[in-house]
Design a protein around this motif. Structure first.
Motif, short mmCIF file in Angstrom:
data_model
loop_
_atom_site.label_atom_id
_atom_site.label_comp_id
_atom_site.label_asym_id
_atom_site.label_seq_id
_atom_site.Cartn_x
_atom_site.Cartn_y
_atom_site.Cartn_z
N GLU A 158 0.83 -1.21 0.00
CA GLU A 158 0.00 0.00 0.00
C GLU A 158 0.87 1.26 0.00
O GLU A 158 2.00 1.25 0.48
CB GLU A 158 -0.91 0.02 1.23
CG GLU A 158 -2.02 -1.02 1.18
CD GLU A 158 -3.00 -0.89 2.34
OE1 GLU A 158 -2.91 0.09 3.11
OE2 GLU A 158 -3.86 -1.78 2.49
N GLY A 159 0.31 2.35 -0.53
CA GLY A 159 0.99 3.64 -0.49
C GLY A 159 2.02 3.86 -1.57
O GLY A 159 2.73 4.86 -1.56
N VAL A 160 2.12 2.92 -2.52
CA VAL A 160 3.11 3.05 -3.60
C VAL A 160 2.42 3.61 -4.85
O VAL A 160 1.36 3.13 -5.25
CB VAL A 160 3.75 1.69 -3.93
CG1 VAL A 160 4.72 1.82 -5.10
CG2 VAL A 160 4.45 1.11 -2.71
N LEU A 161 3.03 4.60 -5.45
CA LEU A 161 2.47 5.22 -6.66
C LEU A 161 3.46 5.19 -7.81
O LEU A 161 4.65 5.41 -7.62
CB LEU A 161 2.11 6.69 -6.38
CG LEU A 161 1.02 6.96 -5.34
CD1 LEU A 161 0.92 8.46 -5.07
CD2 LEU A 161 -0.31 6.41 -5.79
N SER A 162 2.94 4.91 -9.00
CA SER A 162 3.70 5.10 -10.23
C SER A 162 3.32 6.48 -10.75
O SER A 162 2.14 6.77 -10.95
CB SER A 162 3.31 4.04 -11.26
OG SER A 162 3.68 2.75 -10.83
N HIS A 163 4.31 7.33 -10.96
CA HIS A 163 4.04 8.73 -11.32
C HIS A 163 4.35 9.04 -12.76
O HIS A 163 5.34 8.56 -13.32
CB HIS A 163 4.92 9.67 -10.47
CG HIS A 163 4.40 9.93 -9.11
ND1 HIS A 163 3.39 10.84 -8.85
CD2 HIS A 163 4.73 9.41 -7.91
CE1 HIS A 163 3.15 10.87 -7.55
NE2 HIS A 163 3.95 10.01 -6.95
N GLN A 164 3.51 9.91 -13.33
CA GLN A 164 3.89 10.59 -14.56
C GLN A 164 5.10 11.47 -14.23
O GLN A 164 5.22 11.97 -13.11
CB GLN A 164 2.72 11.46 -15.03
CG GLN A 164 2.99 12.27 -16.28
CD GLN A 164 1.90 13.29 -16.54
OE1 GLN A 164 1.10 13.61 -15.65
NE2 GLN A 164 1.85 13.81 -17.74
N MET A 165 6.01 11.61 -15.18
CA MET A 165 7.18 12.48 -14.96
C MET A 165 7.25 13.53 -16.07
O MET A 165 6.83 13.28 -17.20
CB MET A 165 8.46 11.65 -14.92
CG MET A 165 8.49 10.62 -13.80
SD MET A 165 10.12 9.88 -13.53
CE MET A 165 10.37 9.00 -15.07
N LYS A 166 7.79 14.69 -15.71
CA LYS A 166 8.00 15.76 -16.67
C LYS A 166 9.41 16.32 -16.42
O LYS A 166 10.10 15.88 -15.51
CB LYS A 166 6.96 16.86 -16.50
CG LYS A 166 5.54 16.40 -16.81
CD LYS A 166 4.55 17.55 -16.72
CE LYS A 166 3.16 17.10 -17.14
NZ LYS A 166 2.19 18.21 -17.14
N LYS A 167 9.80 17.29 -17.21
CA LYS A 167 11.12 17.87 -17.01
C LYS A 167 11.24 18.43 -15.58
O LYS A 167 10.40 19.22 -15.16
CB LYS A 167 11.37 19.00 -18.02
CG LYS A 167 12.76 19.59 -17.89
CD LYS A 167 13.07 20.63 -18.96
CE LYS A 167 14.52 21.07 -18.81
NZ LYS A 167 14.92 22.05 -19.84
N HIS A 168 12.24 17.97 -14.86
CA HIS A 168 12.51 18.38 -13.47
C HIS A 168 11.42 17.93 -12.49
O HIS A 168 11.45 18.34 -11.33
CB HIS A 168 12.66 19.91 -13.36
CG HIS A 168 13.87 20.45 -14.04
ND1 HIS A 168 15.14 20.13 -13.67
CD2 HIS A 168 13.99 21.31 -15.09
CE1 HIS A 168 16.01 20.75 -14.44
NE2 HIS A 168 15.34 21.48 -15.33
N VAL A 169 10.46 17.13 -12.92
CA VAL A 169 9.36 16.71 -12.02
C VAL A 169 9.28 15.19 -11.99
O VAL A 169 8.93 14.56 -12.98
CB VAL A 169 8.00 17.29 -12.48
CG1 VAL A 169 6.89 16.88 -11.52
CG2 VAL A 169 8.07 18.81 -12.60
N ASP A 204 7.35 13.52 -9.86
CA ASP A 204 6.02 13.10 -9.38
C ASP A 204 4.93 14.05 -9.88
O ASP A 204 4.33 14.77 -9.11
CB ASP A 204 6.00 13.00 -7.85
CG ASP A 204 6.46 14.28 -7.18
OD1 ASP A 204 6.86 15.22 -7.89
OD2 ASP A 204 6.41 14.35 -5.93
N ALA A 205 4.70 14.01 -11.19
CA ALA A 205 3.65 14.87 -11.78
C ALA A 205 2.27 14.34 -11.42
O ALA A 205 2.13 13.35 -10.68
CB ALA A 205 3.84 14.94 -13.30
N ASN A 206 1.22 14.97 -11.94
CA ASN A 206 -0.13 14.74 -11.44
C ASN A 206 -0.74 13.37 -11.71
O ASN A 206 -1.46 12.83 -10.87
CB ASN A 206 -1.07 15.82 -12.00
CG ASN A 206 -0.78 17.17 -11.38
OD1 ASN A 206 -0.24 17.26 -10.28
ND2 ASN A 206 -1.10 18.24 -12.10
#
Length: 415
Positions: free
Chosen positions: A220-231, A233-235
């Protein structure tokens, strides 16, 4: 609720708003406003730009090479912190050799996007200890998770792998094999499912089915994140396991999306807990401002802001004593997001596999980081017919088209 960090316990109650001083130290030399003015967000994340795709691939290649080097070093008797320090040094060494021509008179920023973490057995992740505090020495039969990230000009490649620590080459068996194969199998299926139009809920459901097949539980509590330049953990996010406490809104994957797909499995209940282990991995929360009172805090903030303005870092990257003191006031006033070290129950095992993938403008998928299949023999197998069929499908790999200058997205896909 959308959680913005991996493996986090429930959020602490928000402190009352602080008075903002005119000489707000936390806003001195902050780069986020400069980044916004400097480049249009859409343009700097447009995968039609061949240079951007090349930088993602370059970061991924370095992450893959560093992971391979660290896997070779996993032997009984090696300290976890030695592997962490070696991983970070290899990232710095490799990134120092690329993109050294100044762009518009400025150096290309590059280096670590996530510090090397080496989390053993029931440790769920983020173990990247201070040299003075490491008490983990690898032993025969340990289940070792390596997690790291690299960026080139802010374009990120992250990777994680689970490896059996052994002086020989005998495969993992029993519950070790089950949890390692569960994470690997779910990752391979996620790669096949990751495409334009894919829903995060479908991938979360798949992770649950694979876990059940191997008699394991998604953490639990694990997220796969979208990534962007310098980010990092995007939305947009894909949750490893949805529950009453952890839910995210449904999203679809679109062309141009880059994701870190992070899958973590447990032989236990999948409910990680905090212990007394010091948190050493942090990330600047660029939304927060506060006028720091202590000299040590201001010095720490200033140095981190210059070296790691947006991406996660470890306290080991600076003067350990000074940074350990300096971070306290910063965290108290929410200037930094913590990546705590969490644990499953002592007798349980946790496995992790993570990769980076992008949906190119052509619709093809570029997987920029990868890790070797686990050396594991499980007696469990995937019975779900639909998922078993999907797993058996080969992943298409487009050949490079010569003399094609535009749409860097159309280079060959990587396994």
């Amino acid at each position: 609720t959308t959680h913005r960090r991996r493996l986090l316990p429930r959020a602490a109650p928000m402190a009352p708003n602080e008075e903002k001083d005119d000489d707000d130290v936390s806003s001195v030399d902050v780069d986020e406003e400069e980044h916004e003015v400097e480049e249009d967000e859409e343009a700097m994340n447009d995968l039609n730009n061949a240079d951007i795709v090349t930088k993602y691939r370059c970061a991924g290649d370095i992450a893959n090479a560093v992971l391979s080097a660290l896997i070779e070093l996993i032997k009984p008797g090696v300290r976890a912190v030695e592997l962490c320090a070696q991983g970070d040094a290899l990232v710095e060494e490799a990134t120092a050799k690329v993109y050294n021509v100044k762009k518009d008179g400025k150096k290309v920023d590059k280096g670590s996007a996530f510090p090397t973490c080496v989390s053993v057995n029931n440790c769920c992740g983020h173990y990247s200890p201070l040299i003075s505090e490491d008490d983990v020495t690898l032993a025969e039969g340990d289940v070792v998770k390596i997690d790291l990230g690299v960026h080139v000009d802010g374009y990120i490649g992250v990777v994680a792998h689970t490896h059996l620590c052994s002086a020989g080459d005998a495969p993992a068996t029993g519950r070790k094999a089950d949890v390692m194969m569960a994470a690997w199998t779910a990752t391979e299926l996620a790669h096949r499912m990751f495409k334009e139009g894919a829903k995060n809920t479908e991938i979360t459901d798949m992770i649950g089915k694979v876990a059940a097949a191997y008699k394991c539980t998604p953490l639990e509590g694990v997220l796969s994140h979208q990534m962007k330049k310098h980010v990092i953990d995007a939305n947009k996010v894909i949750i490893n396991k949805a529950s009453a406490e952890h839910t995210v809104k449904e999203i679809s994957v679109d062309k141009g999306d880059v994701f870190s797909i992070d899958i973590v499995m447990s032989t236990g209940e999948g409910k990680p807990k905090l212990t007394d282990k010091r948190t050493t991995v942090f990330k600047r929360d660029v939304q927060e401002k506060y006028s720091l009172k202590m000299k040590a805090s201001r010095a720490f903030f200033s140095e981190v802001n210059a070296r790691f303005p947006t991406l996660p870092f470890t306290l080991r990257a600076g003067d350990e004593r000074a940074w350990r003191m300096g971070v306290v006031e910063c965290v108290k006033h929410r200037l930094f997001i913590e990546y705590p070290v969490l644990y499953e129950k002592t007798e349980e095992l946790v496995a992790q596999v993570k990769f980076t993938a992008a949906v190119l403008p052509s619709g093809n998928i570029a997987r920029t980081t990868t890790s070797p299949p686990p050396n594991a023999t499980s007696e469990c197998k995937l019975e779900d017919e639909e998922l078993a069929t999907l797993l058996a499908t080969e992943i298409a790999s487009k050949k490079k088209k010569k003399n094609k200058k535009k749409g860097g997205g159309d280079k060959e896909d990587k396994e």
